[in-house]
Design a protein around this motif. Structure first.
Motif: not given
Length: 130
Positions: A20-30
């Motif tokens: 399970f991926v974590t640590g996304f950036a701000e804004g459009s993350y996917v």
């Protein structure tokens, strides 16, 4: 009274090879997109239309992680292995992904006096968007 709808990023999950991926950036993350249109159409001089169905079922999913993402080292190792893996992006109303995917390349990077983003591009060979 108008309907009010909302989006909560905490209700979105990205699972790559059972991680399970974590640590996304701000804004459009996917982001995701099918690689080709579903058909190609040609129109003759007389206005007759011919349609060729496109059987290309590939798609691309792009993840934007923070450079401090705890998932980044494992994903970089998976990208370096050139192995095929499943990827699923799930929201309360959508499921996108497939069982056969590979990283297009390892993420590029940079360092500055702020936390930088790392973009990971994944090609899905049996892409589905439900």
């Amino acid at each position: 009274m108008p309907d009010v709808r909302s989006h909560d990023a905490r209700e979105t999950s990205v699972n790559i090879n059972n991680l399970f991926v974590t640590g996304f950036a701000e804004g459009s993350y996917v982001e995701w997109e099918k690689d080709e249109d579903n058909f190609n159409a040609k129109v003759s001089a007389l206005g007759e239309v011919s349609v060729a169905i496109t059987n290309n079922n590939t798609g691309t999913i792009t993840l934007t992680l923070s450079q401090t993402s705890p998932s980044l080292p494992a994903l970089k190792r998976l990208a370096a292995s050139r192995a095929m893996f499943p990827i699923w992006v799930k929201t309360p109303s959508e499921t996108v992904g497939g069982t056969k995917a590979m990283f297009v390349k390892s993420p590029s990077g940079g360092l500055s006096d702020e936390i930088e983003d790392r973009e990971l591009e994944i090609r899905v060979f049996d892409y589905t968007d439900k």
